[in-house]
Motif scaffolding. Structure first.
Motif, PDB file in Angstrom:
ATOM      1  N   ILE A 155       0.750  -1.240  -0.111  1.00 23.73           N
ATOM      2  CA  ILE A 155      -0.029  -0.088   0.112  1.00 23.73           C
ATOM      3  C   ILE A 155       0.762   1.392   0.075  1.00 23.73           C
ATOM      4  CG2 ILE A 155      -1.725   1.241   1.209  1.00 23.73           C
ATOM      5  CD1 ILE A 155      -2.768  -1.616   2.417  1.00 23.73           C
ATOM      6  N   GLU A 156       0.728   1.977  -1.057  1.00 25.66           N
ATOM      7  CA  GLU A 156       1.523   3.330  -1.297  1.00 25.66           C
ATOM      8  C   GLU A 156       0.333   4.133  -1.537  1.00 25.66           C
ATOM      9  OE1 GLU A 156       4.320   3.947  -0.770  1.00 25.66           O
ATOM     10  OE2 GLU A 156       5.597   1.991  -0.629  1.00 25.66           O
ATOM     11  N   ALA A 157       0.384   5.374  -0.898  1.00 27.08           N
ATOM     12  CA  ALA A 157      -0.634   6.448  -0.872  1.00 27.08           C
ATOM     13  C   ALA A 157      -0.075   7.960  -1.341  1.00 27.08           C
ATOM     14  CB  ALA A 157      -1.375   6.640   0.479  1.00 27.08           C
ATOM     15  N   ALA A 158       0.978   7.663  -1.996  1.00 28.07           N
ATOM     16  CA  ALA A 158       1.506   9.217  -2.145  1.00 28.07           C
ATOM     17  C   ALA A 158       0.643   9.699  -3.412  1.00 28.07           C
ATOM     18  CB  ALA A 158       3.002   8.793  -2.987  1.00 28.07           C
ATOM     19  N   GLY A 159       0.512  10.949  -2.865  1.00 28.26           N
ATOM     20  CA  GLY A 159      -0.361  11.761  -3.917  1.00 28.26           C
ATOM     21  C   GLY A 159      -1.902  11.691  -3.449  1.00 28.26           C
ATOM     22  N   ASN A 168      -6.117   1.556   2.289  1.00 24.33           N
ATOM     23  CA  ASN A 168      -6.746   1.015   0.985  1.00 24.33           C
ATOM     24  C   ASN A 168      -8.196   0.665   1.068  1.00 24.33           C
ATOM     25  OD1 ASN A 168      -5.503  -0.141  -1.731  1.00 24.33           O
ATOM     26  ND2 ASN A 168      -7.261  -1.300  -0.816  1.00 24.33           N
ATOM     27  N   PHE A 169      -9.050   1.414   0.461  1.00 24.07           N
ATOM     28  CA  PHE A 169     -10.603   1.195   0.817  1.00 24.07           C
ATOM     29  C   PHE A 169     -11.195   0.197  -0.239  1.00 24.07           C
ATOM     30  CE2 PHE A 169      -9.485   5.442   2.154  1.00 24.07           C
ATOM     31  CZ  PHE A 169     -10.230   5.336   3.386  1.00 24.07           C
ATOM     32  N   TRP A 170     -11.734  -0.838   0.404  1.00 22.62           N
ATOM     33  CA  TRP A 170     -12.448  -1.871  -0.492  1.00 22.62           C
ATOM     34  C   TRP A 170     -13.832  -1.932   0.018  1.00 22.62           C
ATOM     35  CZ3 TRP A 170     -11.325  -4.115  -5.017  1.00 22.62           C
ATOM     36  CH2 TRP A 170     -11.832  -5.489  -5.483  1.00 22.62           C
ATOM     37  N   ALA A 171     -14.691  -0.926  -0.329  1.00 27.32           N
ATOM     38  CA  ALA A 171     -16.044  -0.586   0.067  1.00 27.32           C
ATOM     39  C   ALA A 171     -16.770  -1.261  -0.712  1.00 27.32           C
ATOM     40  CB  ALA A 171     -16.430   0.759   0.235  1.00 27.32           C
ATOM     41  N   VAL A 172     -17.373  -2.683  -0.479  1.00 26.62           N
ATOM     42  CA  VAL A 172     -18.065  -3.593  -1.359  1.00 26.62           C
ATOM     43  C   VAL A 172     -19.330  -4.201  -0.529  1.00 26.62           C
ATOM     44  CG1 VAL A 172     -16.024  -3.935  -2.842  1.00 26.62           C
ATOM     45  CG2 VAL A 172     -16.704  -5.393  -0.811  1.00 26.62           C
TER      46      VAL A 172
END
Length: 263
Positions: A155-159, A168-172
């Motif tokens: 998981i890399e959230a740069a930007g 890291n969103f997994w909204a299902v």
């Protein structure tokens, strides 16, 4: 008494010679008709195979275009497979941040989940179903029909902004699966959230499946009706207040290692 072996007859010698010539001719003919090496098969326009040599920007643009088409295509007819050959994709400086819409499969093509590593994110967000700004009705209750499998996610959230960078969103909800995933996350790194808490409410999510995977910190949040089996999870968090706020129910968790009790 010594027996002398009779020399082969002229007919037998001739037959052997003819057979040898026939075999040689067959080999030459086989080589001649083999033709050039076959090219990669045509899997159709909706099966996209990426390789580590594909520029990150090119992969990002292709997947963004597919997501834009599929994000609201709940009743659409298009189906997509996004497949990654063994290797590494993205980096901390240029992460590959993918969003997954309806009827989309994302999978690594290695023998093991560690054969494909994506440095970045693979996400699904809430959909806001109302145009009323006072009540946008943002939730994941109809985020169906998508899968993620057989790869390592670093998981890399740069930007991304502060909230989006937090996980890291997994909204299902339903007809979704996470299989054979290796999610890298050290202590204090962004976790993996099964709800999207960055939009307006009510942020409901309802159902999914994890199997044969390894995770760091998982945020349950509003998620309910979730089944997890044969997986390792460092922590799985939801609170008693969340259970009241979101009406949490029907979580089944089997054979998990090192999962603390809910707060």
């Amino acid at each position: 008494m010594h027996h002398r072996t009779a020399p082969p007859s002229r007919a037998r010698r001739r037959a052997a010679a003819v057979l040898g010539l026939a075999l040689a001719a067959t080999a030459v003919a086989s080589t001649a008709t083999a033709g050039p090496p076959r090219s990669a098969p045509d899997l159709g326009p909706n099966v996209v195979v990426f390789s580590p040599s594909t520029p990150v920007a090119e992969i990002q643009a292709k997947v963004d275009a597919i997501h834009a088409q599929q994000v609201d295509a709940e009743m659409g007819t298009a189906r997509y497979s996004l497949l990654f050959l063994p290797g590494e994709y993205g980096s901390a400086e240029q992460p590959l941040q993918l969003k997954v819409g309806y009827y989309t499969e994302v999978a690594g093509l290695g023998a093991s989940p560690t054969d494909v590593t994506v440095h970045g994110k693979i996400e699904t967000y809430n959909r806001c179903l109302s145009s009323d700004p006072a009540n946008p009705n943002c939730l994941a209750l109809v985020n169906f029909w998508r899968t993620l499998s057989n790869l390592t996610l670093d998981i890399e959230a740069a930007g991304q902004d502060g909230c989006r960078a937090s996980a890291n969103f997994w909204a299902v909800s339903q007809a979704v699966s996470l299989r054979r995933l290796n999610v890298l996350a050290g202590e204090g790194d962004p976790g993996f959230s099964l709800m999207d808490y960055c939009t307006a409410g009510p942020q409901y999510a309802s159902g999914g499946f994890i199997a044969d995977s390894r995770f760091g910190d998982v945020v349950n949040g509003s998620q309910q009706q979730w089944l997890t089996r044969n997986s390792e999870v460092r922590s799985w968090s939801f609170t008693a207040q969340q259970a009241v706020d979101y009406g949490l129910a029907d979580r089944v968790v089997t054979t998990l290692k090192d999962v603390p009790a809910a707060a």
